[in-house]
Design an enzyme around this catalytic site. Sequence first.
Site, PDB file in Angstrom:
ATOM      1  CG  ASP A   1      -0.408  -0.233   2.510  1.00 63.54           C
ATOM      2  OD1 ASP A   1       0.823  -0.374   2.630  1.00 63.54           O
ATOM      3  OD2 ASP A   1      -1.185  -0.298   3.490  1.00 63.54           O
TER       4      ASP A   1
ATOM      5  CG  ASP B   1       1.519   0.529  11.442  1.00 59.57           C
ATOM      6  OD1 ASP B   1       0.794   1.157  12.236  1.00 59.57           O
ATOM      7  OD2 ASP B   1       1.375   0.600  10.216  1.00 59.57           O
TER       8      ASP B   1
END
Length: 833
Positions: free
Chosen positions: A53, A462
Amino acid sequence: MRYLPTLQLLLVAAAPIRAAFSWKNVRFGGGGGFSTGIVFHPTTKGVAYLRTDIGGLYRLNADDSWTPVTDSLATDAEWGSWGVDAVALDPQNPDKVYAALGLYTNDWEPKMGSIVRSSDRGATWSRTRLPFKVGGNMPGRGVGERLAVDPRNSSIVYFGARSGNGLWKSVDGAASFSKVSTLANTGTFVPDPTDVSGYQSDKQGLTFVTFDSTSALLNGATSRIFVGVADNTTASFYVSNDAGSTWAAVPGQPKAYFPHKCKVQPTEKALYLTYSNGLGPFDGTLGGVYRYDLTNGSWKDITPVSGSDLSHGFGGLGVDMQKPGTLLVASLNAWWPDAQLFRSTDSGATWTRIWEWANYPEQKWHYGLNTDNAPWINAGFISQDTKRIGWMIEALEIDPLDSNHWLYATGLTVYGGRDLTKWDGPNRNVSISVMANGIEETAVLGLASAPGGSELLAAVGDVSGFTFKKTSDLDTPPMEPWMGPKFITTTDVDYAGNRPGNVVRIGNAQGAKEVAISTDGGVSWKAHPGASDTAHSGTAVLSANADTIVWSSANGGVLRSQNQGTFSAVASLPSGAVIASDRADNAAFYGGSGGHFYRSTDTGATFAAVSGALRSATAVRDIAAHPKIAGEVWVSTDIGLLKSVDYGMTFTPVGAGSLNNTHQIAFGLGAGSAWNVYAVGTGAAGVKLYASPDNGASWVDIQGDVQGFGNLSGVKLAGSGNSEGVVYVGTNGRGVFYAKGVVAGGKEEMTTTFVTTTVKATKTVTPTTATPAITSPVTTSAASAPSTATASTVPTAAAQHWAQCGGTGWMGVTACASPWTCQPQNDWYHQCL
């Protein structure tokens, strides 16, 4: 100490300007982000691509590693090129690959999207600009593939767009596209119509384009084509039987859900489809799996679970081309206790699971899991949670030429194995391994390299962050991420200049202490006892002796803690200010906001604005203090770089006209123990990463035209504090790049400024005590900082031990703090010893 003789100076000055550095990734290993799709070539063994992504496109290698192939496309002008919304291969030519590029369809992305094509497996690319945006990091990014090549006519390429832009077709191999007006349904579903940012309120568009390779040819094209649409009320599955001239909803189709994946099994003459009531990658609470018979047009619901077990949708779909009737499907976002993989060998009539309940809450795993390629995945995630298989599984493929070879991707990594058919035996147990070697897909939010301390500290979105103690560790995946506490996302990291083993980092969650400290260079951590459970995110800096933290938080303004005490507000510095600490003087801190520069002489307790310091600048982008020289501070602004040698009392432009509109700036150890300066800005080669070996008198493009870093205004920079010529670039999507080289300047190196900076004797600063200051804070005397905070006066501070105090052309402090005295080392450099 080391000195350069005059002859060597002349040789350095005459050296030619070097070409750009050769860049490679610091190896986190394991990927670290969401891989959204995997595509194998149907007839050529070993050819496969993986899209991400925010991290570009990767090509599979024979040893199961991956090679990034879109780095050259992600220049500053085309930073959206690391968003890959779809990928397609030419079934007739294994060397051809196509990708739809663009990060966002809303205002976050300034450029229209594009379709890129390569005829040499991604070595070189051609770009076709589209009249609309592409959203590789938008909701629904795991569906697809939205891009497809006619299996019997390489000139025909279809693309299913987002944002209500419909279906587009190329008849010249993706060199140009035109809209297919006969498909009226453009997929108008939006996840959240109230979202004013446009991120959740954009129309989801088409979800896939799939050719039926078993259908007849019509005028040289495959006659039957299927398209998925984000519409769960009228129809979501359309077909053309005349090579795309007309379209109709497929009769009998499911209407309650959105189609995610669609695969043809030509031997069976069947289509398999996965559905979810969300577009993903985070949503979806119901769904189904269906089989569509291409011969008679009948549907069969083959959903693996029902009733209370059906608490999720379905995403990833792998169809075995060697064994008709064999397929894999993945749950989409089964958040507890784990994702589930289902396998059928009878076209979906019956299913088996990769794991099942034993004596609840115990699980029986029909697999072994190996994370040797990225040990931190087990240490920081698998061992800390119930989710072993993963989450957000949209990419799931069985190698069309090898029934044992399979791959799937999660929101964290890429898994796979080479013994998949063992699943079908009576003692089924397959081997799953991390197969993400070479994939570096993380958003890096902070970097530091501590002279005399850890070589690289990387704050990462993350996955918390990582410590690399030595340069030799850069190619070895860490054993664990930052833990104890583990912040899912770490927004910044900093070290203490005089005591580099002391480190601070900041997390971005609410409801917990989001400040962690370390006294061993980032190997082990503990929560800061003075942090609240409300403030989070932003940037933080440590004072030189590590007894004070100044934190420019995201939601609590600028805060300060001393000696591990409670954080309190710093009212004299604007909220959101850029901050830095002096690396040699414990009492000195710096700040910037708008076009104003601020300085503190009382360890960050108060800050005073320096009137007119930044001239006509209106935006402070970054502040960097010299790693060894007290009072030397550089500010990066919209008008370029400004430098002060008197603790920010006065500034002079750096290399006026040679580097403008600068962003991140960093120091790094250069040749002969001098210090290079690295900066992102607009120079002779355009908007690039530049380096200067001569105190900013000349700048060299070290980025070049091959390596893209994405949006350069958002990268993070760190020069190595321990290895000559090593520089680090943290990106938003491709992890950390590093390179090593000699930065050679031009004739400007003969100036006094160059001599002052690079010829001076340099000695590593060794703290007078080995006691970590975070646990045993040291109180600094007033003599160690500028004696006044008044912005309009000349500083009366004393230079610290090892700092420069004189020499030809020196305009800074000439007095040394007691008991040190200013001693000439050569004509250009006098030092406090």
